[in-house]
Design an enzyme around this catalytic site. Structure first.
Site, PDB file in Angstrom:
ATOM      1  N   ASP A   1       1.278  -9.379  12.710  1.00  0.00           N
ATOM      2  CA  ASP A   1       0.896  -9.685  11.325  1.00  0.00           C
ATOM      3  C   ASP A   1       1.549 -10.995  10.887  1.00  0.00           C
ATOM      4  O   ASP A   1       2.070 -11.099   9.777  1.00  0.00           O
ATOM      5  CB  ASP A   1       1.292  -8.542  10.390  1.00  0.00           C
TER       6      ASP A   1
ATOM      7  N   LYS B   1      13.438  -2.277   0.497  1.00  0.00           N
ATOM      8  CA  LYS B   1      12.087  -1.751   0.688  1.00  0.00           C
ATOM      9  C   LYS B   1      12.154  -0.235   0.571  1.00  0.00           C
ATOM     10  O   LYS B   1      12.922   0.421   1.273  1.00  0.00           O
ATOM     11  CB  LYS B   1      11.548  -2.166   2.057  1.00  0.00           C
TER      12      LYS B   1
ATOM     13  N   VAL C   1       9.097  -3.203  -2.940  1.00  0.00           N
ATOM     14  CA  VAL C   1      10.323  -3.931  -2.619  1.00  0.00           C
ATOM     15  C   VAL C   1      11.018  -4.316  -3.917  1.00  0.00           C
ATOM     16  O   VAL C   1      10.404  -4.930  -4.800  1.00  0.00           O
ATOM     17  CB  VAL C   1      10.045  -5.190  -1.773  1.00  0.00           C
TER      18      VAL C   1
ATOM     19  N   SER D   1       0.820  -1.211   0.000  1.00  0.00           N
ATOM     20  CA  SER D   1       0.000   0.000   0.000  1.00  0.00           C
ATOM     21  C   SER D   1       0.856   1.264   0.000  1.00  0.00           C
ATOM     22  O   SER D   1       0.560   2.229  -0.693  1.00  0.00           O
ATOM     23  CB  SER D   1      -0.907   0.003   1.230  1.00  0.00           C
TER      24      SER D   1
END
Length: 327
Positions: free
Chosen positions: A136, A41, A26, A22
């Site tokens: 996560d 990243k 990467v 979002s």
């Protein structure tokens, strides 16, 4: 100055895109100093909401700087340009993510699952010992290196834990992660210790390892929570699991947070005490003859922040064509 020019000045030769999230992308790169491939990243702060770069990005950077463990993706360098771009240079997960590995190999034998799970649990213990919750945990955030060793990644939703004036952990009531991997208390918005919620996600991951299926269908969240709170875990008869493995899954997917295992108890569980079970053991390569690959997808992405539903995950896993039963 574009990304390639910025990174070239730092000694990196930029290559293909590995993933798109979002608020970040990467890229693959080659590091002239380290003489190896890396993942970079790239986050453009000017294109992200204020809440992200004020709260979540600093937490991710703090986690990456503090967490150092053999089963956590290594961070080589973090730097920011005057144009507002942040570059995080990390170890590359050469073999893609765990979900893709399971898609190719099918449901794992318990000895294979045990080694991978032990590496993952050891990485999570390191996080929890340093008062970080990942928040996560999912198969897409578990990468495999060239030797097929587990590398936990993507700390974008991680949170350093704090204590109140009485020394008790401040509870979290923020929903993070993917619904299919999230604990029922998280889905219900009940304040909780996020470390205990991480344990539930471990249970979902272990279930996927040994069955190549999701334990719960998240197409109807209310219905899923009902089954979770009833502690109704499906154990398909198509594959035999040892009593110890089922017992660990049952204790990980325990809806009562007071009865759910902590990470130290997970690592002491009898299923992980099997002889020859060590964290540092090399993991086997894909076993020829177990399954044939019928992928219609691209190579797995590193740090792709899109959250898949359980149906999408099962669709990936069901692309497997079994040639023989897996014992």
């Amino acid at each position: 100055m574009d990304d390639a020019a910025v990174l070239e000045k730092k000694g990196y030769s930029l290559s293909n895109t590995l993933g798109q999230g979002s608020y970040s992308k990467v890229k693959g790169a080659y590091c002239n100093r380290l003489k190896c491939k890396v993942a970079v990243k790239i986050i453009d702060k000017t294109k992200t909401p204020g809440d992200f770069w004020e709260r979540f990005l600093p937490r991710e950077i703090e986690a990456l700087r503090r967490l150092h463990h053999p089963s956590i993706i290594k961070t080589y360098e973090i730097f920011e340009t005057s144009a507002g771009k942040v570059y995080i240079v990390m170890e590359l997960g050469e073999k893609g993510d765990l979900l893709d590995y399971i898609k190719i190999t099918g449901a794992m034998r318990e000895d294979i699952a045990r080694m991978k799970f032990q590496q993952l649990a050891s990485a999570l213990k390191h996080c929890h010992n340093l008062n970080f919750a990942h928040r996560d945990l999912k198969c897409e955030n578990i990468l495999l290196d060239d030797g097929l060793n587990v590398k936990l990644t993507d700390f974008g939703f991680s949170k350093p834990l704090s204590q109140d004036k009485n020394g008790k952990t401040v509870l979290s009531n923020t929903f993070c992660g993917s619904a299919a991997y999230a604990a029922p208390e998280v889905l219900q918005g009940i304040p909780c210790d996020p470390r205990i919620s991480d344990i539930w996600s471990l249970g979902v991951i272990l279930y996927i390892m040994v069955y190549a299926l999701m334990p719960f269908d998240d197409s109807n969240i209310k219905r899923m929570i009902f089954f979770q709170k009833q502690h109704r875990i499906p154990f398909p008869s198509t594959k035999h699991l040892t009593v110890d493995c089922k017992d660990l899954i049952n204790h990980l997917l325990q809806p009562n947070v007071s009865q759910r295992l902590c990470i130290d108890e997970v690592l002491k569980h009898s299923w992980l005490q099997t002889p020859n079970s060590t964290i540092d053991s090399p993991l086997p390569a894909i076993e020829e003859g177990e399954c044939s690959q019928n992928p219609r997808e691209e190579k797995p992405k590193q740090n792709n922040r899109r959250h898949r539903t359980s149906a999408e995950v099962n669709k990936r896993l069901n692309a497997i064509v079994l040639k023989r039963p897996i014992s």
